[in-house]
Motif scaffolding. Sequence first.
Motif, PDB file in Angstrom:
ATOM      1  N   GLY A  92     -20.027 -76.760  18.609  1.00 38.62           N
ATOM      2  CA  GLY A  92     -19.835 -75.896  17.447  1.00 38.62           C
ATOM      3  C   GLY A  92     -19.900 -74.427  17.815  1.00 38.62           C
ATOM      4  N   TRP A  93     -20.842 -74.102  18.686  1.00 39.96           N
ATOM      5  CA  TRP A  93     -20.950 -72.710  19.105  1.00 39.96           C
ATOM      6  C   TRP A  93     -19.746 -72.289  19.949  1.00 39.96           C
ATOM      7  CZ3 TRP A  93     -22.983 -68.531  17.596  1.00 39.96           C
ATOM      8  CH2 TRP A  93     -23.020 -67.409  18.434  1.00 39.96           C
ATOM      9  N   LYS A  94     -19.265 -73.187  20.789  1.00 44.16           N
ATOM     10  CA  LYS A  94     -18.069 -72.883  21.573  1.00 44.16           C
ATOM     11  C   LYS A  94     -16.880 -72.624  20.654  1.00 44.16           C
ATOM     12  CE  LYS A  94     -19.306 -75.437  25.772  1.00 44.16           C
ATOM     13  NZ  LYS A  94     -18.972 -76.596  26.632  1.00 44.16           N
ATOM     14  N   HIS A  95     -16.824 -73.412  19.586  1.00 40.55           N
ATOM     15  CA  HIS A  95     -15.742 -73.235  18.621  1.00 40.55           C
ATOM     16  C   HIS A  95     -15.827 -71.849  17.977  1.00 40.55           C
ATOM     17  CE1 HIS A  95     -12.749 -74.297  15.662  1.00 40.55           C
ATOM     18  NE2 HIS A  95     -13.585 -73.936  14.669  1.00 40.55           N
ATOM     19  N   CYS A  96     -17.082 -71.444  17.650  1.00 39.70           N
ATOM     20  CA  CYS A  96     -17.272 -70.113  17.073  1.00 39.70           C
ATOM     21  C   CYS A  96     -16.806 -69.029  18.035  1.00 39.70           C
ATOM     22  CB  CYS A  96     -18.737 -69.894  16.718  1.00 39.70           C
ATOM     23  SG  CYS A  96     -19.344 -70.918  15.390  1.00 39.70           S
ATOM     24  N   MET A  97     -17.136 -69.200  19.288  1.00 34.95           N
ATOM     25  CA  MET A  97     -16.724 -68.221  20.283  1.00 34.95           C
ATOM     26  C   MET A  97     -15.205 -68.208  20.429  1.00 34.95           C
ATOM     27  SD  MET A  97     -19.610 -68.782  23.239  1.00 34.95           S
ATOM     28  CE  MET A  97     -18.866 -67.544  24.284  1.00 34.95           C
ATOM     29  N   HIS A  98     -14.615 -69.398  20.344  1.00 33.62           N
ATOM     30  CA  HIS A  98     -13.170 -69.498  20.533  1.00 33.62           C
ATOM     31  C   HIS A  98     -12.405 -68.809  19.411  1.00 33.62           C
ATOM     32  CE1 HIS A  98      -9.314 -71.063  21.738  1.00 33.62           C
ATOM     33  NE2 HIS A  98      -9.146 -71.575  20.509  1.00 33.62           N
ATOM     34  N   VAL A  99     -12.885 -69.025  18.181  1.00 34.04           N
ATOM     35  CA  VAL A  99     -12.185 -68.423  17.055  1.00 34.04           C
ATOM     36  C   VAL A  99     -12.571 -66.969  16.873  1.00 34.04           C
ATOM     37  CG1 VAL A  99     -11.946 -70.629  15.884  1.00 34.04           C
ATOM     38  CG2 VAL A  99     -13.888 -69.177  15.340  1.00 34.04           C
ATOM     39  N   GLY A 100     -13.602 -66.529  17.600  1.00 37.17           N
ATOM     40  CA  GLY A 100     -13.958 -65.126  17.586  1.00 37.17           C
ATOM     41  C   GLY A 100     -14.740 -64.684  16.378  1.00 37.17           C
ATOM     42  N   LEU A 101     -15.645 -65.518  15.879  1.00 40.26           N
ATOM     43  CA  LEU A 101     -16.449 -65.127  14.725  1.00 40.26           C
ATOM     44  C   LEU A 101     -17.411 -64.025  15.143  1.00 40.26           C
ATOM     45  CD1 LEU A 101     -17.244 -68.585  13.174  1.00 40.26           C
ATOM     46  CD2 LEU A 101     -15.452 -66.997  12.548  1.00 40.26           C
ATOM     47  N   PRO A 102     -17.305 -62.856  14.491  1.00 40.37           N
ATOM     48  CA  PRO A 102     -18.182 -61.752  14.892  1.00 40.37           C
ATOM     49  C   PRO A 102     -19.548 -61.871  14.275  1.00 40.37           C
ATOM     50  CG  PRO A 102     -16.766 -61.046  13.115  1.00 40.37           C
ATOM     51  CD  PRO A 102     -16.370 -62.467  13.424  1.00 40.37           C
ATOM     52  N   GLY A 103     -20.365 -60.855  14.533  1.00 38.31           N
ATOM     53  CA  GLY A 103     -21.702 -60.828  13.970  1.00 38.31           C
ATOM     54  C   GLY A 103     -21.690 -60.504  12.494  1.00 38.31           C
ATOM     55  N   LYS A 104     -22.834 -60.250  11.949  1.00 38.10           N
ATOM     56  CA  LYS A 104     -23.019 -60.066  10.512  1.00 38.10           C
ATOM     57  C   LYS A 104     -22.389 -58.757  10.037  1.00 38.10           C
ATOM     58  CE  LYS A 104     -26.677 -60.054   7.045  1.00 38.10           C
ATOM     59  NZ  LYS A 104     -28.132 -60.183   6.848  1.00 38.10           N
ATOM     60  N   ILE A 105     -21.642 -58.824   8.919  1.00 38.58           N
ATOM     61  CA  ILE A 105     -21.111 -57.633   8.271  1.00 38.58           C
ATOM     62  C   ILE A 105     -21.851 -57.448   6.966  1.00 38.58           C
ATOM     63  CG2 ILE A 105     -19.093 -56.609   7.163  1.00 38.58           C
ATOM     64  CD1 ILE A 105     -17.368 -57.926   9.211  1.00 38.58           C
ATOM     65  N   GLU A 106     -22.265 -56.248   6.701  1.00 31.01           N
ATOM     66  CA  GLU A 106     -23.090 -55.981   5.529  1.00 31.01           C
ATOM     67  C   GLU A 106     -22.389 -56.417   4.249  1.00 31.01           C
ATOM     68  OE1 GLU A 106     -25.424 -52.252   3.399  1.00 31.01           O
ATOM     69  OE2 GLU A 106     -24.219 -51.975   5.223  1.00 31.01           O
ATOM     70  N   GLY A 107     -23.031 -57.194   3.413  1.00 32.76           N
ATOM     71  CA  GLY A 107     -22.529 -57.591   2.108  1.00 32.76           C
ATOM     72  C   GLY A 107     -21.819 -58.924   2.105  1.00 32.76           C
ATOM     73  N   VAL A 108     -21.490 -59.488   3.275  1.00 33.29           N
ATOM     74  CA  VAL A 108     -20.789 -60.768   3.341  1.00 33.29           C
ATOM     75  C   VAL A 108     -21.455 -61.637   4.386  1.00 33.29           C
ATOM     76  CG1 VAL A 108     -18.574 -61.907   3.689  1.00 33.29           C
ATOM     77  CG2 VAL A 108     -18.646 -59.604   2.753  1.00 33.29           C
ATOM     78  N   SER A 109     -21.658 -62.901   4.062  1.00 28.43           N
ATOM     79  CA  SER A 109     -22.312 -63.768   5.030  1.00 28.43           C
ATOM     80  C   SER A 109     -21.441 -63.944   6.257  1.00 28.43           C
ATOM     81  CB  SER A 109     -22.608 -65.140   4.406  1.00 28.43           C
ATOM     82  OG  SER A 109     -21.414 -65.865   4.298  1.00 28.43           O
TER      83      SER A 109
END
Length: 883
Positions: free
Chosen positions: A752-769
């Motif tokens: 699951g974490w590899k998938h997150c890295m692959h799709v490029g999910l960034p860190g937290k943005i203020e106001g949106v999960s």
Amino acid sequence: MDIEFDDDGWTAIHHCVAADRELLMSIEKYVTTNEEYLEVETKDKFMRTPLLLAVEKNKTKSVEKLIQLGARVNAIDNLNHGIVEICAMTENLELLHHFIEMNHADLDVWKRIIKFLSADTDNEAEKAALILGRLTKDSESEIKCDNPHWEPFVKTGGISAIVKVCKSSCGDNVKSLNVGILNNIIPYTSVPDQFSKAGGIKVLLSLINRGLKGAYTPALNTIREITGSSGELAAQVNDAGFAQICVKILNKPDKVPVDALANAVLTAGNIASVSKSLQNALSGTPGMFEALHSLFEHPQFQTCVQLLMALTKTIGKIVENNAENQTMCIDAGGASPLIMVSRANKYRDLQTTAINALYLLSLNNVHATKRILDEGAVMPLMQILKKSRALSLQEAISLTLWSLAGNDINEKRFMASQMGVNMLIEFLGVAGSSADNLNSIGAAGLGVLAQGAHNKQKEIADSNGIQPLVRQLRSSNTNVVTSVIQTLRHLCIGIGFVTNTQNQTVIAQSRGLKFLVALMAHSKAELIQVESAITLGAIALGHQENIASLRENPDFSFLHMIKLLYSNNDKVKVLASTALAIFSFNSVPQQKEIADCGSVRWYNFAPFLESKDDIAAINTAFQVVVLSRVIPDKEPAISSAEGIKVLVDRLEKTTNDATRALAADCIARLAHTRAGVPSAMVSIKVVQHLCNLLKLQNEQVRGTAAIALGYLSFDHAAERELLHICRDEPQLIHAIKYYTKNHKLSPAFLEGWKHCMHVGLPGKIEGVSEYVHGLSQKIANTFMKPPKELNTALQTLTEEPGTSRSHSHHQSSRASQLLATIHDDMSQIQARSMHSSRITRHSRNTIPSSQNLIGSRSPLSQDPGPSISQQSLVSSVEITTAP
């Protein structure tokens, strides 16, 4: 017949007595011819008989002949001097010894010489004091305190006479000589007490206080002897104002002999060693610590071993087991001089004493420990430890280093690592006076190294450390045995009750099981019994051969542990239930055996679940979950639920690192027990609490929390929540991987974490999960697709990373929720598709990178992928995500 006198007033017999050659036959002839010759007195100012003249002239044979002929031994001259006084005036010690040994019935030598101490003139008093000083001084033999004259002197009232002289108006030299006599006899039994009863303590201190010339050294030595003889006398010396006098003396070191300074310092140490109140009396004297510390820095004394030894000893006694004094001493600059002296490699005894003072200064005092550490004490001490083979020095350094580590397991682990596994194992083999302390530190050091996420269980075993530990189970020292028992336990099980099968086998083969069963069954100390039971459980955990060996041992029975549940000691009760829990852990057969023994009831656990002691509550919470099936008066599901709730509640609320680590460890254990337990913990947000622990500085807490999360990651709900948290804070994944590299971590979570890295999910943005923002990046690429393709894409996105679509019913429900939300707003999305496309293109240039969001470059920033702005996402869709 008349006796004729010459012009000097002497008769013929006087001349015979005074002749260079002792004319014994002539003396006898004159006396036998005329008996008046025997007591005839000279007609000069002395008016001495032949015997008194013979004493003055030191004619021993003539003295003996005259006494043999019947001369009066108690005769006195015109100066009121008899043979004793004349011996004193002429300093004739040999002849005075002769009279003492003669023990003539008409001559009380001791009474006369003591009376002579109070003579009318200082000259006579000085002579009396001088001769008595020589009489009472120890012989030059190697045996001290073997002088035969102290006792008759004391019995005849010599002590009272000395006190009287010291209180009189006689000259200072006379008083100094009397103090010298007192100094000679003070080491003997009963002398200090008699001196105190005669009122001598205040008199002596007054002489010291006014700086009596020549009396500093003998007077302070006498006071030191008095304070060392009994606590009561030490208290009297303190009450007489010694502390103030001591500070006064120490503040003028150039005017006081070194040995007097040393005695003053040692006297303070003797007083401090009596009681805490006397410690406080000394430390409360203004300038005491400053005066003591200043002597270390005085150029004249930096190489004076005698004084430095006295200073280090006394500081240790003043601060020993006294937190207030430790703090006062350290705040007055006490650490630096002790560290300096501890480096005095030429003088081993001094070095050992200084290091021991550091130990006493730091013991159980966090403030003092920090100051000593800040002064850089550890590395010099560690260097000395590794070079020295002297056991006394090794003992002092090891005690000090262990004290400086305090109660923090990470500090202890550091100290043990610096000492090294091999040295700690060597400590286990030490015998003699230093054995107990070194054995205990060796076992404890190996114990902390055997714990933690990255333990040294294998290194200790490979260095043949197990056999010496097992041998120490036969030690007569309770602390050593307890420490060894705990260390053997840590060598067998790690965080989450992960067993070391090899070590379990080696301990059993080294007869460890046999010794531990004997301790459990026959030790007189309940704590030894229960600690042995816990370690037996650790050695047998998951090891069928060891379990079989225990069953074959006639002394082994679960009844021993159940009996300890009813101890009067609460600590023993909690540990006894811990032992039962270890034996029950993932072992249905042993749970049945415990149940068959009976007497395990809910009331054995209930009080501790509500205890103010977090350690007891956490241990008990773990126990009731594991033992729920053998507690007949409580439903297993209810007892498990209560235990889990207490465990997670304490984890959330505690601020103590040791408690946090224990709670996380218990969670790690329960995470791989029976089904349902991990899910129950996850349902009350244990994952979030553990993730919070990963942000702490404490190594032990972080490691234990990471391992617990690793086990929980096999639960689907925990896996999803952990992924969600790691998306918000990507740095946590590095901690989890680091600490779990020797433990378990769910492959599905890693995928699951590899998938997150692959799709490029960034860190937290203020106001949106983070989770929503991550999904938006993929949704942005599907806005222009037909509804059918969009449904397929969204369903793929909502599946757990690394799993199939049919992985769980919960995943399908989550996908359905997301799809329903998207379908509700599909018309709005299509209507604004062109606008969204423009925003998407714009956002590629404006959205913050993950590197900027989290303050450091993360794996996510390597492949940011397509994204849309926060404004576009919020205005287009509202996506409700699972926790």
